[in-house]
Structures are given as C-alpha cells and as structure tokens.
Motif scaffolding. Structure first.
Motif, PDB file in Angstrom:
ATOM      1  N   HIS A 176      86.815  36.041  27.667  1.00  0.00           N
ATOM      2  CA  HIS A 176      86.639  36.373  28.974  1.00  0.00           C
ATOM      3  C   HIS A 176      86.529  35.333  30.012  1.00  0.00           C
ATOM      4  O   HIS A 176      87.446  35.268  31.166  1.00  0.00           O
ATOM      5  CB  HIS A 176      85.639  37.484  29.070  1.00  0.00           C
ATOM      6  CG  HIS A 176      85.416  37.843  30.248  1.00  0.00           C
ATOM      7  ND1 HIS A 176      85.932  38.678  31.026  1.00  0.00           N
ATOM      8  CD2 HIS A 176      84.177  37.884  31.186  1.00  0.00           C
ATOM      9  CE1 HIS A 176      85.740  39.112  32.277  1.00  0.00           C
ATOM     10  NE2 HIS A 176      84.535  38.300  32.358  1.00  0.00           N
ATOM     11  N   HIS A 198      77.404  35.234  31.477  1.00  0.00           N
ATOM     12  CA  HIS A 198      78.046  34.362  32.307  1.00  0.00           C
ATOM     13  C   HIS A 198      77.793  34.581  33.614  1.00  0.00           C
ATOM     14  O   HIS A 198      76.782  35.439  33.900  1.00  0.00           O
ATOM     15  CB  HIS A 198      79.510  34.529  31.885  1.00  0.00           C
ATOM     16  CG  HIS A 198      80.070  35.820  32.099  1.00  0.00           C
ATOM     17  ND1 HIS A 198      79.581  37.194  31.639  1.00  0.00           N
ATOM     18  CD2 HIS A 198      81.330  36.204  33.052  1.00  0.00           C
ATOM     19  CE1 HIS A 198      80.343  38.314  31.953  1.00  0.00           C
ATOM     20  NE2 HIS A 198      81.323  37.762  33.010  1.00  0.00           N
ATOM     21  N   HIS A 239      79.720  35.613  36.113  1.00  0.00           N
ATOM     22  CA  HIS A 239      80.489  36.707  37.223  1.00  0.00           C
ATOM     23  C   HIS A 239      79.376  37.448  38.038  1.00  0.00           C
ATOM     24  O   HIS A 239      78.224  37.885  37.502  1.00  0.00           O
ATOM     25  CB  HIS A 239      81.319  37.706  36.359  1.00  0.00           C
ATOM     26  CG  HIS A 239      82.648  36.972  36.233  1.00  0.00           C
ATOM     27  ND1 HIS A 239      83.482  37.356  35.048  1.00  0.00           N
ATOM     28  CD2 HIS A 239      83.129  35.883  36.682  1.00  0.00           C
ATOM     29  CE1 HIS A 239      84.537  36.565  35.172  1.00  0.00           C
ATOM     30  NE2 HIS A 239      84.323  35.512  35.723  1.00  0.00           N
TER      31      HIS A 239
HETATM   32 ZN   LIG Z   1      82.893  38.968  33.604  1.00  0.00          ZN
END
Ligand SMILES: [Zn+2]
Length: 301
Positions: free
Chosen positions: A212, A120, A122
């Motif tokens: 998440h 992902h 982040h």
């Molecule tokens: Zn994360």
C-alpha cells in the motif's frame, strides 16, 4: 445513498479480550470513496456483489482506531481522518469527525493515553494525532503520549508527490516530530527490536507489510498466547481478503499480493484476530480458507 444500517451511529464498534489485554475498536465515523478506487482492477460487476455503491459509485468506509488496555497502559492504534478537512472536502467525503466522542464512550481520556501508533501517515490514519483549533493552531490530541510512526512515511510525505500528496498532511506529524513527541522507526530499528510495548502480560510490536505504501506497518498485539493484528491498509476491509483484490490507491499492487500471502501463512493457522482499519461493520474477525482455498471471514468476535 444506501440506507444506513441501524447501528451506523454506534460509537464503539467492537470489544474483545486478548489474554490480559482489553481491545476496544473506536471509530472516527465513516467516509466515502469511489468504489472503483477501493477495488482497483476488480470489475464492478464483482465488487458490487459485496458492497453496494451509492448513485455516484461511492462506497462507505469506516475509520477504526483500536484502544489496547494492558492493565497499566493505554495504547491507541491509528487516529482517523481528524478535524482538519476543509468544509468542502468533508462534504465531498461525507465525514463527520467522531473519534473524541468514541473515545469518551470507551472511557478513554486523551490525556491518559500513553502510546499512539500510526500504521502509516495517510490522512485517514493519523489526523487526530493533532487537533485543529478555531484560531488555526494545532496541538497534540494526546498530550502525554509517545507517538510512533515510520521514518520512511515522513520522508515520503515530505516529497509531496503528485500521486499522493493530498494524503500527507504535515500538521498530522511535523509538530510532533519537531517537539520530540513522535519517535520515528526505521527498517533497521525494527529489525533490531520491533517492540513498542512489553510487560509480563504481553507485547505490542510492529512489522512492515509493504505494498500500500513502501513501509506500511502492521501492529501485532500478543498476550497469554493470544494474537491480534491490526493489518491496516494491506487488507482494508473484510471485502478485500482475496489476495488480488487490491486497492487502486496501493503504490505496489504486486507486493500487496505477496504480502497478503505472507500474512495469511501465519494469521490463518495461528488463528489471529484480524483488525480491519476501514470496515465499519466487520472491524475484527478470524480468517479461514474456504473450500476453494480463498481466505474468508471465519468467525466474527
Ligand atoms: Zn493508506
């Protein structure tokens, strides 16, 4: 602070052979986050039995990248917290970027990397996608690689929501999208074909495990009947194996519980090698159920 263990500076966190593939867990060093945020609604009286916080209640976390050597390809899963933090933030998070040294220790020349996969977007998972130079310019850290990420992560990052905009740093992915170097996967494309790499020796493919974030991807690695899975922030450390021990950062903690159950339903009976994104000391392990039916680390590699 707790005293760092003697191996805290070790640049290669683990190695494993998976069929015809070689796996090396590299590291972008460690950082600290609030222990309460890392363990969500779990009371400190419970989580502090597993992890010792410092005097400011922070816990130390790793930043694990996995290098897969398939024989003719070099694939990097996840690229850490990078070198774009402001000095103030780097000090608060106690982060010193290490990934390039760690890759060098593993004999990986960034120019030789063929594929980069981000679970992902982040900032603690994709920041070495690009390198910030002293003149302020940003260039791809892996100039010859094809990068893969989920289009839903880009769309979410572009919203710059109050909740999580600090984690979505455009320089980590926008230049790669603009240049065409990053391929964006969608739920539809993954349903059609989740494969990132395949050869007679094995296959690397992605699968969404939402919770998440809405489109967090696990990365499956298979060779000669052996299976490893980089489960990313669905289960960030070996201390988060209990299905209800979700993080405060998780956007949908109910979904995390359901997805962890779905993961264990295959990972335990099939004896997968599970790779943990933020566990500096247990970067990989196989999982079993204990006598109370709870998932626990079975064997370390
Ligand atoms: Zn994360």
């Amino acid at each position: 602070m707790t005293t760092p263990p003697p191996d805290a500076d070790r640049l290669i966190r683990a190695r494993a052979t998976l069929g015809d593939f070689d796996l090396t867990v590299c590291t972008d060093g460690t950082f600290v986050l609030d222990g309460g945020a890392m363990f969500g609604v779990v009371p400190k009286t419970l989580w502090s039995q597993r992890v010792t916080p410092d005097s400011d209640n922070r816990v130390q976390l790793g930043l694990n990248s996995v290098v897969v050597r398939t024989g003719d390809q070099t694939i990097v899963i996840e690229t850490g917290l990078g070198n774009k933090l402001t000095p103030k933030l780097a000090a608060i998070m106690q982060h010193q970027p290490r990934l390039l040294q760690s890759l060098a220790a593993a004999n990986v020349d960034p120019a030789s990397v063929n594929i980069v996969i981000n679970s992902h977007l982040h900032w603690d998972h994709c920041s070495w996608n690009t390198t910030l130079h002293p003149d302020g310019s940003v260039t791809p850290t892996f100039p010859n690689a094809r990068y893969f990420a989920h289009a839903g992560e880009v769309a979410h990052g572009r919203l710059q929501l109050e909740r999580d905009r600090i984690s979505y740093v455009a320089e980590n992915y926008e230049p790669l999208i603009a240049s065409g170097q990053m391929s964006l996967l969608t739920h539809e494309s993954i349903a059609l074909d989740p494969t990132i790499f395949s050869s007679p020796a094995g296959r690397i493919w992605v699968e969404c495990f939402p919770g998440h974030t809405a489109q967090l991807m696990a990365i499956h690695i298979e060779s000669r009947g052996q299976h490893a899975c980089y489960i990313s922030d669905l289960i960030p450390t070996a201390h988060h194996l209990d299905v209800t021990w979700a993080m405060g950062y998780d956007l949908d903690p109910l979904r995390v519980i359901a997805e962890r159950k779905r993961f264990y339903a295959r990972a335990i009976p099939e004896n997968w090698l599970v790779l943990f994104t933020h566990d500096h000391h247990t970067p990989m392990a196989r999982i079993a159920l204990n006598d109370k039916g709870k998932p626990v680390v079975a064997t370390l590699e």
